[in-house]
Scaffold this motif. Sequence first.
Motif, PDB file in Angstrom:
ATOM      1  N   ASP A  64       0.837  -1.194   0.000  1.00  0.00           N
ATOM      2  CA  ASP A  64       0.000   0.000   0.000  1.00  0.00           C
ATOM      3  C   ASP A  64       0.876   1.250   0.000  1.00  0.00           C
ATOM      4  OD1 ASP A  64      -2.097  -1.709   0.043  1.00  0.00           O
ATOM      5  OD2 ASP A  64      -2.835  -1.172   2.031  1.00  0.00           O
ATOM      6  N   ASP A  65       0.513   2.187  -0.833  1.00  0.00           N
ATOM      7  CA  ASP A  65       1.307   3.404  -0.996  1.00  0.00           C
ATOM      8  C   ASP A  65       0.365   4.504  -1.461  1.00  0.00           C
ATOM      9  OD1 ASP A  65       3.433   5.142  -1.191  1.00  0.00           O
ATOM     10  OD2 ASP A  65       4.266   4.251  -3.015  1.00  0.00           O
ATOM     11  N   ASP A  66       0.475   5.690  -0.876  1.00  0.00           N
ATOM     12  CA  ASP A  66      -0.353   6.827  -1.281  1.00  0.00           C
ATOM     13  C   ASP A  66       0.556   8.014  -1.554  1.00  0.00           C
ATOM     14  OD1 ASP A  66      -2.228   8.744  -1.793  1.00  0.00           O
ATOM     15  OD2 ASP A  66      -3.287   8.548   0.115  1.00  0.00           O
ATOM     16  N   ARG A  67       0.770   8.292  -2.821  1.00  0.00           N
ATOM     17  CA  ARG A  67       1.626   9.409  -3.213  1.00  0.00           C
ATOM     18  C   ARG A  67       0.821  10.520  -3.874  1.00  0.00           C
ATOM     19  NH1 ARG A  67       7.554   7.346  -4.551  1.00  0.00           N
ATOM     20  NH2 ARG A  67       7.621   5.712  -2.993  1.00  0.00           N
ATOM     21  N   CYS A  68      -0.454  10.585  -3.572  1.00  0.00           N
ATOM     22  CA  CYS A  68      -1.310  11.630  -4.143  1.00  0.00           C
ATOM     23  C   CYS A  68      -1.833  12.515  -3.031  1.00  0.00           C
ATOM     24  CB  CYS A  68      -2.490  11.023  -4.891  1.00  0.00           C
ATOM     25  SG  CYS A  68      -2.086  10.355  -6.498  1.00  0.00           S
ATOM     26  N   PRO A  69      -1.908  13.771  -3.236  1.00  0.00           N
ATOM     27  CA  PRO A  69      -1.283  14.559  -4.300  1.00  0.00           C
ATOM     28  C   PRO A  69       0.053  15.156  -3.894  1.00  0.00           C
ATOM     29  CG  PRO A  69      -2.886  15.926  -3.199  1.00  0.00           C
ATOM     30  CD  PRO A  69      -2.883  14.584  -2.487  1.00  0.00           C
ATOM     31  N   GLN A  70       0.498  14.902  -2.649  1.00  0.00           N
ATOM     32  CA  GLN A  70       1.686  15.600  -2.144  1.00  0.00           C
ATOM     33  C   GLN A  70       2.995  15.165  -2.796  1.00  0.00           C
ATOM     34  OE1 GLN A  70      -0.527  14.009  -0.174  1.00  0.00           O
ATOM     35  NE2 GLN A  70      -1.610  15.687   0.786  1.00  0.00           N
ATOM     36  N   SER A  71       3.144  13.892  -3.087  1.00  0.00           N
ATOM     37  CA  SER A  71       4.421  13.443  -3.647  1.00  0.00           C
ATOM     38  C   SER A  71       4.195  12.829  -5.019  1.00  0.00           C
ATOM     39  CB  SER A  71       5.083  12.448  -2.693  1.00  0.00           C
ATOM     40  OG  SER A  71       4.237  11.350  -2.469  1.00  0.00           O
ATOM     41  N   GLY A  72       5.102  12.036  -5.471  1.00  0.00           N
ATOM     42  CA  GLY A  72       5.020  11.485  -6.821  1.00  0.00           C
ATOM     43  C   GLY A  72       6.028  12.161  -7.716  1.00  0.00           C
TER      44      GLY A  72
ATOM     45  N   CYS B 168       1.007  11.186  -9.846  1.00  0.00           N
ATOM     46  CA  CYS B 168       1.005  10.552  -8.538  1.00  0.00           C
ATOM     47  C   CYS B 168       0.224   9.255  -8.616  1.00  0.00           C
ATOM     48  CB  CYS B 168       0.434  11.492  -7.471  1.00  0.00           C
ATOM     49  SG  CYS B 168      -1.305  11.901  -7.686  1.00  0.00           S
ATOM     50  N   TRP B 169       0.386   8.397  -7.603  1.00  0.00           N
ATOM     51  CA  TRP B 169      -0.279   7.099  -7.635  1.00  0.00           C
ATOM     52  C   TRP B 169      -0.669   6.675  -6.234  1.00  0.00           C
ATOM     53  CZ3 TRP B 169       4.649   8.183  -8.963  1.00  0.00           C
ATOM     54  CH2 TRP B 169       5.668   7.694  -8.172  1.00  0.00           C
ATOM     55  N   LYS B 170      -1.628   5.770  -6.210  1.00  0.00           N
ATOM     56  CA  LYS B 170      -2.138   5.254  -4.947  1.00  0.00           C
ATOM     57  C   LYS B 170      -2.368   3.757  -5.111  1.00  0.00           C
ATOM     58  CE  LYS B 170      -5.803   6.241  -1.634  1.00  0.00           C
ATOM     59  NZ  LYS B 170      -6.971   7.082  -1.370  1.00  0.00           N
ATOM     60  N   ILE B 171      -1.831   2.975  -4.172  1.00  0.00           N
ATOM     61  CA  ILE B 171      -1.995   1.519  -4.185  1.00  0.00           C
ATOM     62  C   ILE B 171      -2.736   1.134  -2.905  1.00  0.00           C
ATOM     63  CG2 ILE B 171      -0.832  -0.711  -4.247  1.00  0.00           C
ATOM     64  CD1 ILE B 171       1.596   0.812  -5.500  1.00  0.00           C
ATOM     65  N   THR B 172      -3.873   0.470  -3.054  1.00  0.00           N
ATOM     66  CA  THR B 172      -4.680   0.070  -1.898  1.00  0.00           C
ATOM     67  C   THR B 172      -5.151  -1.367  -2.075  1.00  0.00           C
ATOM     68  OG1 THR B 172      -6.672   0.946  -2.951  1.00  0.00           O
ATOM     69  CG2 THR B 172      -5.520   2.410  -1.437  1.00  0.00           C
ATOM     70  N   ASP B 173      -5.587  -1.967  -0.964  1.00  0.00           N
ATOM     71  CA  ASP B 173      -6.192  -3.293  -1.033  1.00  0.00           C
ATOM     72  C   ASP B 173      -7.507  -3.213  -1.787  1.00  0.00           C
ATOM     73  OD1 ASP B 173      -4.192  -4.585   0.430  1.00  0.00           O
ATOM     74  OD2 ASP B 173      -5.122  -4.038   2.337  1.00  0.00           O
ATOM     75  N   SER B 174      -7.796  -4.238  -2.554  1.00  0.00           N
ATOM     76  CA  SER B 174      -9.054  -4.293  -3.286  1.00  0.00           C
ATOM     77  C   SER B 174     -10.082  -5.061  -2.451  1.00  0.00           C
ATOM     78  CB  SER B 174      -8.858  -4.998  -4.624  1.00  0.00           C
ATOM     79  OG  SER B 174     -10.109  -5.225  -5.231  1.00  0.00           O
ATOM     80  N   PRO B 175     -11.323  -4.608  -2.450  1.00  0.00           N
ATOM     81  CA  PRO B 175     -12.366  -5.356  -1.744  1.00  0.00           C
ATOM     82  C   PRO B 175     -12.755  -6.643  -2.474  1.00  0.00           C
ATOM     83  CG  PRO B 175     -13.310  -3.443  -2.823  1.00  0.00           C
ATOM     84  CD  PRO B 175     -11.827  -3.355  -3.009  1.00  0.00           C
TER      85      PRO B 175
ATOM     86  N   LYS C 226      -4.671  -5.847  -5.635  1.00  0.00           N
ATOM     87  CA  LYS C 226      -4.384  -4.469  -5.251  1.00  0.00           C
ATOM     88  C   LYS C 226      -5.002  -3.551  -6.303  1.00  0.00           C
ATOM     89  CE  LYS C 226      -1.560  -4.909  -1.693  1.00  0.00           C
ATOM     90  NZ  LYS C 226      -1.821  -4.311  -0.398  1.00  0.00           N
ATOM     91  N   ARG C 227      -5.586  -2.479  -5.841  1.00  0.00           N
ATOM     92  CA  ARG C 227      -6.101  -1.466  -6.755  1.00  0.00           C
ATOM     93  C   ARG C 227      -5.018  -0.409  -6.915  1.00  0.00           C
ATOM     94  NH1 ARG C 227     -11.619   1.900  -7.116  1.00  0.00           N
ATOM     95  NH2 ARG C 227     -10.745   3.665  -8.222  1.00  0.00           N
ATOM     96  N   VAL C 228      -4.714  -0.081  -8.163  1.00  0.00           N
ATOM     97  CA  VAL C 228      -3.688   0.915  -8.465  1.00  0.00           C
ATOM     98  C   VAL C 228      -4.349   2.050  -9.246  1.00  0.00           C
ATOM     99  CG1 VAL C 228      -1.489   1.361  -9.616  1.00  0.00           C
ATOM    100  CG2 VAL C 228      -1.908  -0.874  -8.583  1.00  0.00           C
ATOM    101  N   ASP C 229      -4.251   3.271  -8.708  1.00  0.00           N
ATOM    102  CA  ASP C 229      -4.760   4.473  -9.366  1.00  0.00           C
ATOM    103  C   ASP C 229      -3.591   5.389  -9.677  1.00  0.00           C
ATOM    104  OD1 ASP C 229      -7.509   3.739  -8.968  1.00  0.00           O
ATOM    105  OD2 ASP C 229      -7.341   4.434  -6.896  1.00  0.00           O
ATOM    106  N   VAL C 230      -3.472   5.790 -10.924  1.00  0.00           N
ATOM    107  CA  VAL C 230      -2.426   6.735 -11.327  1.00  0.00           C
ATOM    108  C   VAL C 230      -3.119   7.982 -11.866  1.00  0.00           C
ATOM    109  CG1 VAL C 230      -0.471   7.181 -12.854  1.00  0.00           C
ATOM    110  CG2 VAL C 230      -0.795   4.898 -11.892  1.00  0.00           C
ATOM    111  N   THR C 231      -2.760   9.137 -11.297  1.00  0.00           N
ATOM    112  CA  THR C 231      -3.351  10.409 -11.711  1.00  0.00           C
ATOM    113  C   THR C 231      -2.270  11.298 -12.297  1.00  0.00           C
ATOM    114  OG1 THR C 231      -5.032  10.274  -9.984  1.00  0.00           O
ATOM    115  CG2 THR C 231      -4.629  12.441 -10.932  1.00  0.00           C
TER     116      THR C 231
END
Length: 134
Positions: free
Chosen positions: A68-76, A93-100, A106-111
């Motif tokens: 799990d990693d959250d680099r939105c929006p401060q880092s990246g 930036c990107w965010k990696i979270t557990d998927s339900p 893992k759910r990966v979102d890249v913005t």
Amino acid sequence: MNTTRRQQGFTFNEVLVALNISVIAVLGYSVSSVNVIRGQTANDNFTVALHLAQDKLEQLKSQTDLTDDDRCPQSGDRGMSAVGAPGGIFDRCWKITDSPLGADLKRVDVTVSWRDYQSREVTLSTLVFNGGGS
């Protein structure tokens, strides 16, 4: 004696009306050209943003163990160019979270965000199998 004179050439008012019509036509063309250029720039930047987001998704998907990693929006990645080098208008930036949907997903979102004549952003999401579990 003939007192009527024949007019030769154009009067000043006729010249002004003709000039106004010409100026309005050129102005209309200029405004439409600016809008076309602005739209083309927005489309170009959108395409670049999609490619930058896809590149990061592929990079993250290739990792063997995602945490799990959250680099939105401060880092990246900040100030990227179209080729991913420094000195551009794009922030990623990107965010990696557990998927339900499962323990091994893992759910990966890249913005990717940028500013041309207004603020814009595009987000791509995917699910990644994070093997390992039992």
